[in-house]
Design a protein around this motif. Structure first.
Motif, PDB file in Angstrom:
ATOM      1  N   VAL A 209       0.795  -1.237   0.000  1.00 52.91           N
ATOM      2  CA  VAL A 209       0.000   0.000   0.000  1.00 52.91           C
ATOM      3  C   VAL A 209       0.822   1.279   0.000  1.00 52.91           C
ATOM      4  CG1 VAL A 209      -1.908  -1.143   1.207  1.00 52.91           C
ATOM      5  CG2 VAL A 209      -0.218   0.166   2.528  1.00 52.91           C
ATOM      6  N   SER A 210       2.111   1.202   0.267  1.00 56.81           N
ATOM      7  CA  SER A 210       2.857   2.406   0.653  1.00 56.81           C
ATOM      8  C   SER A 210       3.569   3.104  -0.502  1.00 56.81           C
ATOM      9  CB  SER A 210       3.899   2.044   1.712  1.00 56.81           C
ATOM     10  OG  SER A 210       3.322   1.331   2.781  1.00 56.81           O
ATOM     11  N   ASP A 211       3.614   4.434  -0.408  1.00 51.01           N
ATOM     12  CA  ASP A 211       4.564   5.205  -1.210  1.00 51.01           C
ATOM     13  C   ASP A 211       5.944   5.123  -0.567  1.00 51.01           C
ATOM     14  OD1 ASP A 211       2.863   6.420  -3.290  1.00 51.01           O
ATOM     15  OD2 ASP A 211       1.882   7.401  -1.603  1.00 51.01           O
ATOM     16  N   ARG A 212       5.955   5.211   0.759  1.00 53.75           N
ATOM     17  CA  ARG A 212       7.192   5.075   1.527  1.00 53.75           C
ATOM     18  C   ARG A 212       6.911   4.250   2.772  1.00 53.75           C
ATOM     19  NH1 ARG A 212       8.193  10.458   3.266  1.00 53.75           N
ATOM     20  NH2 ARG A 212       9.534   9.576   4.869  1.00 53.75           N
ATOM     21  N   ILE A 213       7.954   3.595   3.251  1.00 51.33           N
ATOM     22  CA  ILE A 213       7.862   2.836   4.495  1.00 51.33           C
ATOM     23  C   ILE A 213       8.942   3.346   5.443  1.00 51.33           C
ATOM     24  CG2 ILE A 213       8.040   0.560   5.584  1.00 51.33           C
ATOM     25  CD1 ILE A 213       7.202  -0.664   2.901  1.00 51.33           C
ATOM     26  N   ILE A 214       8.528   3.631   6.680  1.00 52.29           N
ATOM     27  CA  ILE A 214       9.477   3.988   7.728  1.00 52.29           C
ATOM     28  C   ILE A 214       9.547   2.797   8.681  1.00 52.29           C
ATOM     29  CG2 ILE A 214       9.978   5.542   9.642  1.00 52.29           C
ATOM     30  CD1 ILE A 214       8.446   7.724   8.084  1.00 52.29           C
ATOM     31  N   VAL A 215      10.670   2.085   8.669  1.00 53.90           N
ATOM     32  CA  VAL A 215      10.839   0.923   9.537  1.00 53.90           C
ATOM     33  C   VAL A 215      11.408   1.395  10.863  1.00 53.90           C
ATOM     34  CG1 VAL A 215      11.937  -1.330   9.827  1.00 53.90           C
ATOM     35  CG2 VAL A 215      11.269  -0.553   7.545  1.00 53.90           C
ATOM     36  N   MET A 216      10.714   1.040  11.944  1.00 49.36           N
ATOM     37  CA  MET A 216      11.147   1.441  13.281  1.00 49.36           C
ATOM     38  C   MET A 216      11.592   0.225  14.080  1.00 49.36           C
ATOM     39  SD  MET A 216       8.454   4.476  14.333  1.00 49.36           S
ATOM     40  CE  MET A 216       9.561   5.015  15.655  1.00 49.36           C
ATOM     41  N   ASN A 217      12.594   0.454  14.930  1.00 50.03           N
ATOM     42  CA  ASN A 217      13.084  -0.599  15.821  1.00 50.03           C
ATOM     43  C   ASN A 217      13.689   0.061  17.054  1.00 50.03           C
ATOM     44  OD1 ASN A 217      13.749  -3.255  16.649  1.00 50.03           O
ATOM     45  ND2 ASN A 217      15.827  -3.007  15.860  1.00 50.03           N
ATOM     46  N   ASN A 218      13.282  -0.405  18.224  1.00 51.18           N
ATOM     47  CA  ASN A 218      13.819   0.120  19.487  1.00 51.18           C
ATOM     48  C   ASN A 218      13.714   1.644  19.564  1.00 51.18           C
ATOM     49  OD1 ASN A 218      14.498  -2.466  20.399  1.00 51.18           O
ATOM     50  ND2 ASN A 218      16.497  -2.385  19.391  1.00 51.18           N
ATOM     51  N   ALA A 219      12.545   2.169  19.175  1.00 55.97           N
ATOM     52  CA  ALA A 219      12.189   3.582  19.366  1.00 55.97           C
ATOM     53  C   ALA A 219      12.848   4.537  18.381  1.00 55.97           C
ATOM     54  CB  ALA A 219      12.490   4.028  20.800  1.00 55.97           C
ATOM     55  N   VAL A 220      13.598   4.021  17.401  1.00 54.78           N
ATOM     56  CA  VAL A 220      14.229   4.884  16.404  1.00 54.78           C
ATOM     57  C   VAL A 220      13.905   4.373  15.001  1.00 54.78           C
ATOM     58  CG1 VAL A 220      16.107   5.509  17.958  1.00 54.78           C
ATOM     59  CG2 VAL A 220      16.399   3.580  16.392  1.00 54.78           C
TER      60      VAL A 220
END
Length: 358
Positions: A209-220
């Motif tokens: 579904v995404s134009d962009r993906i922001i992958v998060m891990n351990n609060a960053v």
């Protein structure tokens, strides 16, 4: 007849941190990001990574501990949820069971200063947009899960928010319905040019579904990019393993010339994009579908022995024992006869492996 329009606005985080109570560990730690108006951006990551907290801070349901949040260039950091032009579609849909579909869609409009006639017209337009024009008199209990989700989307859309937020919107649906509803959400977002921030832990859903993906891990933020960039060029081991499956290999960067690196992987010598790596020990990630199974002792390959061969209809799945441990390979060749115990080689196509950081 009223029409649903887009008031799409950008979203910006400037070094945002969120710490709950007396906890020393931040739920979100110094995150900076920019979401362009009219784009669908997904916050993706495992439970506890900070993605839902980030979404709730956009909505104003959680206040930041430090940093700034801007919507459409305006600082909303200290504004309550009621003063932000943002709508959220919740995981639980949050429909009122005693109200009809139309009444549910109209509910938010009643607090936004619209007259009765325009409220009714906007509700009709919203239901038409999600394909539920003939369901206005029904109660939520008379709808399927997918239909209830679309009512929740219509209720958010009729407010014409600057930003539309989705919190795990498909988690209560079965796999086939999830695929259909996510396509509908994407179609509406593109048709209206909405700014959508979408939270999920489902990698396939995010890629679809995404134009962009922001992958998060351990609060960053672990990595921010297009679906193709994250899948084909993961920045580190976490992203490589979280976005789809990946085989990890310890290797040696022998030399670097410009943007090209010569990499030694056992008996295989590979030419790969250097991605800023210098000569020395390194780590390499390879997607199972980007590896090839071939005859043993082929030049430039990694020798191994088939431990498992599984036929799953559209492809074969292999587990290969190598000097680097077990390697998982997927092949579309379902006609060649393979058997456990057979010696093979693993080939690395040019667009297969990538050098990553730890």
């Amino acid at each position: 007849m009223a029409e649903i329009r887009s008031n799409a606005a950008s979203v910006e985080f400037r070094n945002v941190t969120k710490i709950y109570g007396k906890s020393k560990a931040p739920a979100v730690n110094g995150v900076s990001l920019f979401i362009e108006a009219g784009k669908l951006v997904t916050l993706l990551g495992p439970s506890g990574c900070g993605k839902t907290t980030t979404l709730r801070m956009i909505a104003g349901l959680e206040m930041v501990t430090g940093g700034q949040i801007l919507i459409g260039g305006a600082d909303v950091t200290r504004l309550p949820a009621t003063d932000r032009d943002v709508s959220m579609v919740f995981q639980s849909y949050a429909l009122f069971p005693h109200m009809t579909v139309t009444q549910n869609v109209e509910y938010g409009l009643g607090f936004s200063g619209f007259g009765r006639k325009e409220t009714a017209e906007r509700a009709r337009a919203g239901l038409e947009l999600v394909g539920l024009s003939n369901f206005g008199d029904r109660l939520p209990s008379q709808l399927s899960g997918g239909q209830q989700q679309r009512v929740a989307v219509a209720r958010a859309l009729v407010l014409e928010p600057q930003v539309l937020l989705f919190d795990e919107p498909l988690s209560n649906l079965d796999a086939k319905l999830r695929r259909r509803v996510r396509e509908e959400i994407r179609e509406i977002q593109q048709k209206l040019g909405l700014t959508v921030v979408y939270v999920t832990h489902d990698q396939e859903e995010a890629l679809a579904v995404s134009d962009r993906i922001i992958v998060m891990n351990n609060a960053v933020i672990a990595q921010d990019g297009t679906p193709r960039e994250l899948y084909e060029q993961p920045a580190n081991a976490f992203v490589a393993d979280f976005i789809g499956e990946a085989n990890m290999f310890q290797c040696e960067v022998v030399s670097v010339e410009g943007d090209s690196a010569t990499v030694q992987l056992g008996s295989a010598v590979l030419k790969l994009p250097a991605r800023g790596r210098k000569p020395g020990p390194a780590k390499l990630a390879a997607r199972p579908s980007r590896l090839e199974i071939g005859e043993p002792n082929a030049p430039g390959t990694l020798p191994g022995t088939l431990e498992k061969v599984t036929y799953v209809g559209s492809h074969l799945e292999f587990v290969v024992a190598t000097q680097f441990g077990e390697v998982f390979v997927i092949s579309p060749d379902v006609d060649t006869a393979f058997r456990a115990g057979q010696p093979v080689s693993i080939g690395f196509p040019e667009r297969g492996p990538v050098l990553i950081t730890d």
